[in-house]
Design an enzyme around this catalytic site. Structure first.
Site, short mmCIF file in Angstrom:
data_model
loop_
_atom_site.label_atom_id
_atom_site.label_comp_id
_atom_site.label_asym_id
_atom_site.label_seq_id
_atom_site.Cartn_x
_atom_site.Cartn_y
_atom_site.Cartn_z
N ARG A 1 79.07 154.00 89.71
CA ARG A 1 79.14 153.00 88.62
C ARG A 1 77.99 152.00 88.74
O ARG A 1 77.42 151.57 87.73
CB ARG A 1 80.49 152.27 88.67
N ARG B 1 77.00 148.57 76.50
CA ARG B 1 76.58 148.93 77.85
C ARG B 1 75.31 149.76 77.84
O ARG B 1 74.85 150.18 78.90
CB ARG B 1 77.68 149.77 78.48
N ARG C 1 90.26 145.23 94.85
CA ARG C 1 90.88 144.87 93.57
C ARG C 1 92.23 145.57 93.36
O ARG C 1 92.42 146.73 93.71
CB ARG C 1 89.96 145.25 92.41
N ARG D 1 92.84 150.95 90.85
CA ARG D 1 92.26 151.86 89.87
C ARG D 1 91.65 153.09 90.55
O ARG D 1 91.07 152.98 91.62
CB ARG D 1 91.18 151.13 89.06
N LYS E 1 83.97 140.11 84.83
CA LYS E 1 84.08 140.01 83.36
C LYS E 1 85.55 139.86 82.95
O LYS E 1 85.90 138.98 82.16
CB LYS E 1 83.47 141.26 82.69
P1 AP5 Z 1 87.03 141.90 87.51
O1 AP5 Z 1 87.22 140.64 86.73
O2 AP5 Z 1 88.09 142.94 87.43
O3 AP5 Z 1 85.58 142.50 87.21
P2 AP5 Z 1 85.04 143.31 85.96
O4 AP5 Z 1 83.63 142.87 85.74
O5 AP5 Z 1 85.99 143.17 84.79
O6 AP5 Z 1 85.08 144.75 86.59
P3 AP5 Z 1 85.39 146.19 86.00
O7 AP5 Z 1 85.45 147.11 87.15
O8 AP5 Z 1 86.61 146.16 85.11
O9 AP5 Z 1 84.15 146.49 85.18
P4 AP5 Z 1 83.59 147.85 84.93
O10 AP5 Z 1 82.54 147.45 84.03
O11 AP5 Z 1 83.20 148.69 86.06
O12 AP5 Z 1 84.88 148.67 84.40
P5 AP5 Z 1 85.46 148.90 82.93
O13 AP5 Z 1 86.92 148.88 83.02
O14 AP5 Z 1 84.78 148.04 81.92
O15 AP5 Z 1 86.80 141.47 89.05
C1 AP5 Z 1 86.65 142.45 90.04
C2 AP5 Z 1 87.39 142.00 91.32
O16 AP5 Z 1 86.75 140.82 91.84
C3 AP5 Z 1 88.86 141.60 91.09
O17 AP5 Z 1 89.59 142.00 92.20
C4 AP5 Z 1 88.82 140.06 90.97
O18 AP5 Z 1 90.04 139.47 91.38
C5 AP5 Z 1 87.66 139.72 91.91
N1 AP5 Z 1 86.92 138.54 91.48
C6 AP5 Z 1 86.56 138.17 90.22
N2 AP5 Z 1 85.84 137.03 90.24
C7 AP5 Z 1 85.72 136.68 91.54
C8 AP5 Z 1 85.07 135.60 92.22
N3 AP5 Z 1 84.40 134.66 91.57
N4 AP5 Z 1 85.12 135.58 93.59
C9 AP5 Z 1 85.79 136.55 94.29
N5 AP5 Z 1 86.43 137.58 93.69
C10 AP5 Z 1 86.39 137.64 92.35
O19 AP5 Z 1 84.96 150.38 82.66
C11 AP5 Z 1 85.48 151.49 83.37
C12 AP5 Z 1 84.84 152.76 82.86
O20 AP5 Z 1 85.13 152.95 81.46
C13 AP5 Z 1 83.30 152.81 82.94
O21 AP5 Z 1 82.86 153.21 84.22
C14 AP5 Z 1 83.00 153.85 81.85
O22 AP5 Z 1 83.24 155.15 82.29
C15 AP5 Z 1 84.02 153.51 80.78
N6 AP5 Z 1 83.49 152.52 79.82
C16 AP5 Z 1 83.91 151.24 79.63
N7 AP5 Z 1 83.17 150.63 78.69
C17 AP5 Z 1 82.26 151.53 78.26
C18 AP5 Z 1 81.21 151.49 77.32
N8 AP5 Z 1 80.91 150.38 76.61
N9 AP5 Z 1 80.46 152.62 77.13
C19 AP5 Z 1 80.74 153.74 77.81
N10 AP5 Z 1 81.70 153.85 78.74
C20 AP5 Z 1 82.46 152.75 78.98
#
Ligand code: AP5
Length: 249
Positions: free
Chosen positions: A193, A110, A149, A182, A35
């Protein structure tokens, strides 16, 4: 990541026909589905504000705010921050002037209650949800991505030690910031997660499918290919609006 000829054509089309205020997008997908990576591409190409709830929580944590401290207790366990807290944060962010030209939500909603909260926020803003882009990636791929990552401390750009490495190890290509791993990208928290995602977030796929705004995109493959497919989906969305405008011209 260079753009192909197809990318460039699609982007030109989108820019030609879409007043950006029409575009209010949600990126939906598992942890590590890409994402943030796709949002980086889209926000530049479509001129949309990128609002990532995970980034907002991490920024609060960095600034040692009360919200950051609260969020940390959930994030460290791979659980979701309570819906009311998260929705209030998003409402506040979307109320700021830079969100008025359209936005790209990453990681929100989410849960079903968060989806209801978003519908209310949009109604109050007299906006519509244009499209939910569901990035489909298998759990095996997610585990491999998150284990390698690295993220920029300054601008949050994501990298991967193998799949998307920076030009210079440990340094962000975009802003020169330091790259770090992270705290929640460890095997136990990644598993938690994924469980949280399947239990609480995956039901949104059917929810948005029924409303008719969901577009599923295969999230496995080259980053640039996925971006092309995402942009093609966005283009499909805005065409009927152009046709409508033209028919009244
Ligand atoms: P990346 O683009 O970083 O993936 P992402 O989907 O953004 O992953 P996140 O880990 O950021 O999502 P998440 O939903 O777990 O965490 P968030 O920060 O939102 O890509 C991942 C890796 O793959 C990278 O190394 C990239 O280079 C690689 N990659 C990408 N595309 C690729 C491809 N095509 N091929 C190969 N490699 C590739 O949330 C963290 C925490 O915050 C949650 O656990 C929760 O506690 C809280 N939180 C956040 N939002 C909410 C909400 N709405 N409600 C409640 N709690 C929340």
């Amino acid at each position: 990541m260079t753009l192909s000829v197809v990318d460039a054509a699609v982007i030109e089309d989108v820019a030609d026909v879409a007043p950006v205020s029409y575009i209010n997008l949600v990126l939906l997908g598992g942890p590590g589905s890409g994402k943030g990576t796709q949002a980086e591409q889209l926000k530049n190409k479509l001129g949309l504000l990128h609002v990532a709830t995970g980034d907002l929580f991490r920024m609060n944590l960095k600034n040692n705010t009360e919200l950051g401290q609260l969020a940390r207790t959930y994030m460290d366990r791979g659980e979701l921050v309570p819906d009311d807290v998260t929705a209030a944060m998003v409402r506040d962010r979307l109320g700021q002037p830079d969100a008025q030209a359209g936005f790209l939500l990453d990681g929100f909603p989410r849960t079903l209650p968060q989806a209801a909260a978003l519908a209310e926020i949009l109604m109050d803003m007299e906006r519509e949800l244009s499209m939910v882009l569901y990035i489909k990636v298998s759990d095996e791929e997610i585990i491999s991505r998150l284990s390698g990552r690295r993220v920029c401390r300054e601008c949050q750009t994501p990298y991967h030690v193998k799949f998307n490495p920076p030009a210079q190890e440990g340094v962000c290509d975009r802003c020169g910031g330091e790259l770090y791993q992270r705290a929640d990208d460890n095997p136990a928290t990644i598993r938690a997660r994924l469980e949280t995602y399947h239990e609480q977030t995956a039901p949104l796929i059917e929810y948005y499918q029924q409303i008719g705004v969901l577009r599923a995109i295969d999230g496995e493959g080259e980053v640039s290919e996925i971006t092309t497919n995402v942009l093609a989906a966005v283009q499909e969305l805005i065409k009927p609006k152009t046709a409508l405008k033209m028919s009244y011209a």
